[in-house]
Write a protein that holds these residues in place. Structure first.
Motif, mmCIF file in Angstrom:
data_model
loop_
_atom_site.group_PDB
_atom_site.id
_atom_site.type_symbol
_atom_site.label_atom_id
_atom_site.label_comp_id
_atom_site.label_asym_id
_atom_site.label_seq_id
_atom_site.Cartn_x
_atom_site.Cartn_y
_atom_site.Cartn_z
ATOM 1 N N THR A 160 -40.735 -0.976 -20.608
ATOM 2 C CA THR A 160 -39.805 0.056 -21.064
ATOM 3 C C THR A 160 -39.869 1.283 -20.173
ATOM 4 N N THR A 179 -28.859 -9.449 -32.280
ATOM 5 C CA THR A 179 -29.682 -8.446 -31.605
ATOM 6 C C THR A 179 -29.559 -8.580 -30.096
ATOM 7 N N THR A 220 -28.386 -5.460 -27.806
ATOM 8 C CA THR A 220 -29.180 -4.882 -26.719
ATOM 9 C C THR A 220 -28.552 -5.176 -25.359
ATOM 10 N N SER A 278 -36.802 3.004 -28.826
ATOM 11 C CA SER A 278 -37.407 1.705 -29.147
ATOM 12 C C SER A 278 -38.925 1.789 -29.168
ATOM 13 N N GLN A 280 -41.037 1.052 -32.828
ATOM 14 C CA GLN A 280 -41.448 -0.348 -32.761
ATOM 15 C C GLN A 280 -42.640 -0.640 -33.666
ATOM 16 N N GLY A 337 -31.222 3.080 -30.569
ATOM 17 C CA GLY A 337 -32.244 2.330 -29.848
ATOM 18 C C GLY A 337 -33.486 2.101 -30.688
ATOM 19 N N TYR A 374 -33.572 -2.102 -30.992
ATOM 20 C CA TYR A 374 -34.534 -2.830 -30.159
ATOM 21 C C TYR A 374 -35.661 -3.478 -30.974
ATOM 22 N N PRO A 375 -36.264 -2.778 -31.955
ATOM 23 C CA PRO A 375 -37.302 -3.442 -32.751
ATOM 24 C C PRO A 375 -36.786 -4.618 -33.579
#
Length: 417
Positions: A146, A216, A220, A252, A256, A304, A308-309
């Protein structure tokens, strides 16, 4: 009881792998934003741009399936050097022939090469990781991946998107990734072919995980690929476009682990429902804000942080539902499913923006998670939840190999006293 190795210990023993990964991600992050902005500057049109961006994810899907077989035949060093050289050269070709059809082919080749570079680094990480270090290795992988993407996207403001400089810089970063792996004494791993599991059986075992994974992936893939296109289409600078994409990635990281911890304490399906509803609301609110406002920055950050998670939540839900003997094979099927979604995402966003204008970008992001919210609520109401295994924190762009490592890590945590 033996103490668990620290994150610093893992970094010290695998620094060359993570340095190579960080350089690859920085080069790829810069290239992703640059391509999106340049397509708008060249007047390619929304639908054409969506197709070009989808080409990368199609190539990534093919590379994730094919490159492990090449690894078994020629070895890791040769594959990494060859693919890094290919990816580096392909970046430069973008600046020579600026036409949609050629760029579509180049993005597909880049996707194959990048997937192969990921697989190669992840093979090494798998060989280096032990039961005691695997969880820390995954955490460090997420941070480096990331962080590399955010750094690369931030570089888009250092030069003109019309010139050669940014293409050269992206090429340079990918080329330099060869150096730490080629010159450091990292043991070569054995080549491990992932098992397979038919998608029909995977859906039968964990339908919510498969649907969530697909959508997802669409979210993303579309978010990473099309944010720069949206920003440029409304007159924002390339630097601002990279900043908005980076805010989503930063978000993210923030949520997370908190969402993962929550999903270990509550029924996972309910957490998926709540996160999906939140993502839909945040995306819809994005249509009401002025593009340069602080509220818009917060919108990208929060989307985000929720979107993202969801990849990890879906992977963990599948790991809950499938038998332990099929967990690694299910990981491979899950990555394939999210890859298909990532191809679908940019195309959907490009079509809706053609129909609805700039706000179509946010309506698309909302549309991806609305079916997840509805289906997860239906599953909560009508099915008994499976026994939950520990949450698997994973970046949204990963291969079947790395997810397989994460699955093993989850089982290790389950057995830890």
């Amino acid at each position: 009881m033996t103490a668990r190795p620290s994150l610093l210990y893992v970094a010290r023993t695998t620094w060359s792998l993570f340095l190579a990964l960080g350089l690859v991600m920085a080069g790829n992050g810069l290239q992703g934003v640059l391509i999106g902005v340049r397509t708008q500057v060249e007047g390619f049109g929304g639908a054409t741009t969506g197709l070009i961006i989808a080409g990368y994810y199609l190539g990534f899907l093919v590379g994730s399936w094919y490159i492990p077989r090449v690894l078994a035949a020629v070895g890791h060093i040769r594959v990494f050097v060859g693919l890094a050289s290919l990816a580096s050269a392909v970046v430069l070709v973008h600046a020579i022939w600026v036409t949609p059809l050629i760029w579509l082919a180049l993005r597909a080749v880049t996707g194959v090469a990048m997937a192969g570079l990921y697989v190669t680094v992840e093979s090494w990480l798998n060989a280096q990781a032990t039961n005691e270090t695997r969880g820390r290795t995954l955490s460090l992988y997420m941070l480096v991946l990331t962080g590399g993407l955010i750094a690369g996207q931030g570089l888009v403001g250092v030069g003109s998107v019309r010139g050669f400089l940014l293409f050269i810089l992206s090429s340079l970063l990918v080329s330099l990734a060869v150096v730490p792996l080629a010159l450091s004494p990292v043991p070569l791993p054995s080549s491990e072919m992932p098992e397979s599991l038919r998608l029909r059986e995977l859906y039968r075992l964990a339908p919510l995980g498969v649907i969530t994974g697909f959508l997802t992936g669409a979210s993303t893939g579309g978010f990473i690929g099309m944010t720069a296109v949206w920003a440029t289409s409304i007159g924002l600078s390339p630097g601002r476009a990279g900043f908005y994409t980076g805010m989503g990635l930063l978000g993210s990281i923030v949520l997370q682990f908190p969402l993962g911890s929550l999903s270990d304490r509550l029924p996972r399906r309910r957490v998926i429902f709540g996160v999906a509803v939140g993502a839909v609301l945040v995306a819809v609110w994005g249509t009401t804000f002025e593009p340069r406002s602080f509220a818009m920055i917060a919108t990208f950050f929060m989307y985000g942080a929720l979107a993202y998670p969801m990849y990890s939540l879906a992977a963990s839900h599948i790991n809950d539902a499938v038998p332990a003997a099929k967990a690694v094979a299910a990981a491979s099927g899950f990555v394939f499913t999210t890859g298909l979604g990532a191809v679908f995402g940019p195309l959907t966003i490009s079509l809706l923006t053609e129909l609805l204008g700039a706000d179509g970008f946010f309506w698309s992001l909302a549309l991806f998670f609305l079916p997840v919210a509805v289906f997860s609520l239906w599953r909560v109401a009508n099915w008994v939840a499976p026994i939950q295994r520990p949450y698997i924190p994973m970046p949204a762009r990963s291969t079947a190999l790395l997810l397989g490592i994460a699955v093993r890590s989850g089982h290790d945590e389950e057995q830890r006293p």
